[in-house]
Design an enzyme around this catalytic site. Structure first.
Site, mmCIF file in Angstrom:
data_model
loop_
_atom_site.group_PDB
_atom_site.id
_atom_site.type_symbol
_atom_site.label_atom_id
_atom_site.label_comp_id
_atom_site.label_asym_id
_atom_site.label_seq_id
_atom_site.Cartn_x
_atom_site.Cartn_y
_atom_site.Cartn_z
ATOM 1 N N HIS A 264 -40.916 10.092 34.271
ATOM 2 C CA HIS A 264 -41.636 9.369 33.186
ATOM 3 C C HIS A 264 -42.227 10.310 31.745
ATOM 4 C CE1 HIS A 264 -46.363 8.832 32.288
ATOM 5 N NE2 HIS A 264 -46.366 10.143 31.631
ATOM 6 N N GLU A 265 -42.014 11.514 32.860
ATOM 7 C CA GLU A 265 -42.225 12.665 31.210
ATOM 8 C C GLU A 265 -40.191 12.135 30.717
ATOM 9 O OE1 GLU A 265 -43.777 14.659 30.038
ATOM 10 O OE2 GLU A 265 -45.512 14.599 32.031
ATOM 11 N N HIS A 268 -40.474 9.121 27.733
ATOM 12 C CA HIS A 268 -41.424 9.597 26.584
ATOM 13 C C HIS A 268 -40.170 10.557 25.880
ATOM 14 C CE1 HIS A 268 -45.428 9.184 27.399
ATOM 15 N NE2 HIS A 268 -45.493 9.905 28.225
ATOM 16 N N GLU A 294 -46.392 6.052 25.595
ATOM 17 C CA GLU A 294 -47.329 5.916 27.195
ATOM 18 C C GLU A 294 -45.918 4.873 27.899
ATOM 19 O OE1 GLU A 294 -48.554 8.441 28.618
ATOM 20 O OE2 GLU A 294 -48.433 7.542 30.544
HETATM 21 ZN ZN ZN Z 1 -47.223 9.945 29.832
#
Ligand code: ZN
Length: 500
Positions: A264-265, A268, A294
């Site tokens: 997830h990170e 980003h 996101e």
């Molecule tokens: Zn996020």
């Protein structure tokens, strides 16, 4: 110096202040000795105020005014026009709030966050309600200063997702509810649920860290332009060009939070690493919006990270990292276990199918608060009604319900929808990437994520702030935002996993 150069020199100075503030914030949340906290908070506050003053300075205002004159504006190139548009909008918004009101709101949110922490522990909604009432009242005041056409909520939403409105959100939410509420019921009552016990056990910190490194490398995160550290509440932060840092959290009894958290990170982070370097120090060297940001993290975490194809390649690495846990667990069983669906009370623990319901509920409540249709005192009851309607469960206390998130105590009304939009954008972008890249899934199965990364770089990351989110979506996918992509993705994937 030309006017554009003057504008960009202002933005370059601003980017230095932001970079200093980001580095200080990163350090505060990772390695700062606890006794240094107070001084750091003061220093960070000072730097942030300098940056704010720069954003609303008369000097910047006069440069923008000259650049906005039709004759001058029309003589600019496309990127320069976008720089002026983005900067002028940001300037107008920052100037809309008088410093005294801004200060009042900042002081209130600091007190309110403290009160919320206590109220959450003590399950005391009544103790927190007066703070929320004041936050709603000041937010309404700010919305009228920002200005809006029909709904005060839109003025707040604009601060997180440019161009989005409550009306548009309702249009998007309607099909999601219609299709996915009954689908969730079917999954739970008729589906064959995966086993999840096998994900529990003992997982050394060292092995988790190694696996997170590997995961980040595979999705294209550049360790020469960033680093991975440990923290309590994981985040990604861009310090500047060539320095985008990720963090994660290692739990001794479960490794999936650190692994999928890293995907997830990492999603980003590769976005920020791919921003257009030649536009550094301008208003375009920025992500399009929170929702688009996101979309990049959710794509890596869920659509790629939890996919059959990627796990076919990556699962042997997981087995190698934790041989005693997974040596005898077949891939199919593991794949099903990391895609288990369960209505839960807590948003941040929600799976792909139920996550958006948590957001719809919050959107409907906060929009009601802003319009005055819902009063703060009614929130817990309305919260429970909606939980029951969308997820079929109700919290037994306020702490697992209306008091669970920090967003309202922090004054961030209008933030939540960007989480849901991220999921929807991700599905739509991914569908387009699949049609543009020949045999994308076959490539992912072999661990080759380069074509996908290249596609994201070219179509999304390198665009910086040139477009609004809806414009970017249209430019890239040739379509407006259509929730049907997400609905189809969810139904296909989970009908299969749950043998419906
Ligand atoms: Zn996020």
């Amino acid at each position: 110096m030309s006017l554009i150069e003057e504008l960009n020199s202002q933005y370059t100075e601003l980017s230095f202040l932001n970079s200093a503030a980001a580095l200080m914030a990163w350090d505060m949340r990772t390695y700062l000795p606890s006794k240094g906290n107070d001084m750091r908070a003061e220093a960070l506050g000072y730097i942030s105020t300098l940056a704010f003053k720069k954003r609303v300075s008369d000097e910047l205002g006069s440069i923008l005014e000259k650049l906005s004159e039709p004759e001058t504006y029309n003589s600019l190139g496309d990127d320069e026009k976008a720089m002026v548009r983005v900067s002028a909008k940001a300037f107008k918004r920052a100037r809309a709030i008088p410093p005294a009101l801004y200060q009042k709101f900042t002081v209130l949110t600091v007190r309110s966050e403290k009160a919320w922490e206590k109220a959450k522990v003590e399950n005391d909604f009544e103790g927190f309600a007066p703070y929320l009432e004041e936050i709603v009242s000041l937010s309404r005041e700010m919305a009228s200063l920002y200005g809006f056409a029909e709904n005060p909520y839109d003025a707040l939403l604009e601060g997180y997702e440019e161009g989005m409105t409550a009306k548009r959100l309702r249009e998007i939410i309607e099909p999601l509810k219609k299709e996915l509420v009954p689908f969730l019921k079917r999954l739970i009552t008729e589906g064959k649920a995966p086993e999840t016990e096998l994900l529990k056990g003992k997982f050394s910190r060292k092995a988790q860290e190694k696996l997170s490194h590997k995961a980040l490398k595979f999705i294209g995160y550049d360790f020469e332009a960033g680093r991975l550290d440990e923290t309590v509440h994981p985040f990604t932060i861009g310090i500047g060009v060539g320095d985008v840092r990720v963090t994660t959290k290692y739990q001794p009894d479960e490794f999936t939070p650190s692994l999928f958290g890293s995907f997830h990170e990492g999603g980003h982070a590769i976005y920020e690493q791919g921003l257009p370097a030649h536009l550094k120090g301008t208003s375009l060297y920025e992500a399009t919006s929170l929702g688009i940001h996101e979309s990049q993290s959710r794509m890596m975490e869920n659509i790629v990270g939890r996919s059959k194809e990627f796990l076919k390649f990556f699962y042997p690495h997981i087995q190698k990292a934790y041989p005693s846990n997974f040596k005898n667990v077949p891939l199919k069983k593991f794949y099903r276990s990391v895609n288990s669906v369960k209505p839960s009370l807590i948003r941040i623990e929600a799976d792909e199918v139920t996550y958006n319901f948590h957001i719809m509920l919050r959107f409907e409540l906060e929009e009601g608060l802003m319009k005055g249709d819902i009063q703060v005192e009614e929130l817990p009851a309305r919260w429970n009604e909606k939980m029951k309607e969308y997820l079929g469960i109700e919290p037994a206390n306020f702490s697992d319900g209306v008091l669970q998130d920090i967003h309202w105590p922090s004054g961030m009304i209008g933030y939540f929808p960007s989480y849901m939009l991220g999921n929807l954008y991700a599905a739509q972008f991914y569908a387009k990437a699949k049609s543009d890249i020949k045999d994308l899934e076959g490539k992912i199965e072999k661990g080759d994520l380069k074509p996908l990364l290249h596609w994201l770089r070219e179509n999304i990351h390198s665009q910086g702030r040139r477009y609004s989110p809806e414009e970017l979506l249209k430019v890239v996918t040739e379509k407006e935002l259509d929730p049907e992509y997400f609905i189809r993705y969810i139904k296909d994937k989970y009908s299969h996993i749950y043998s419906l």
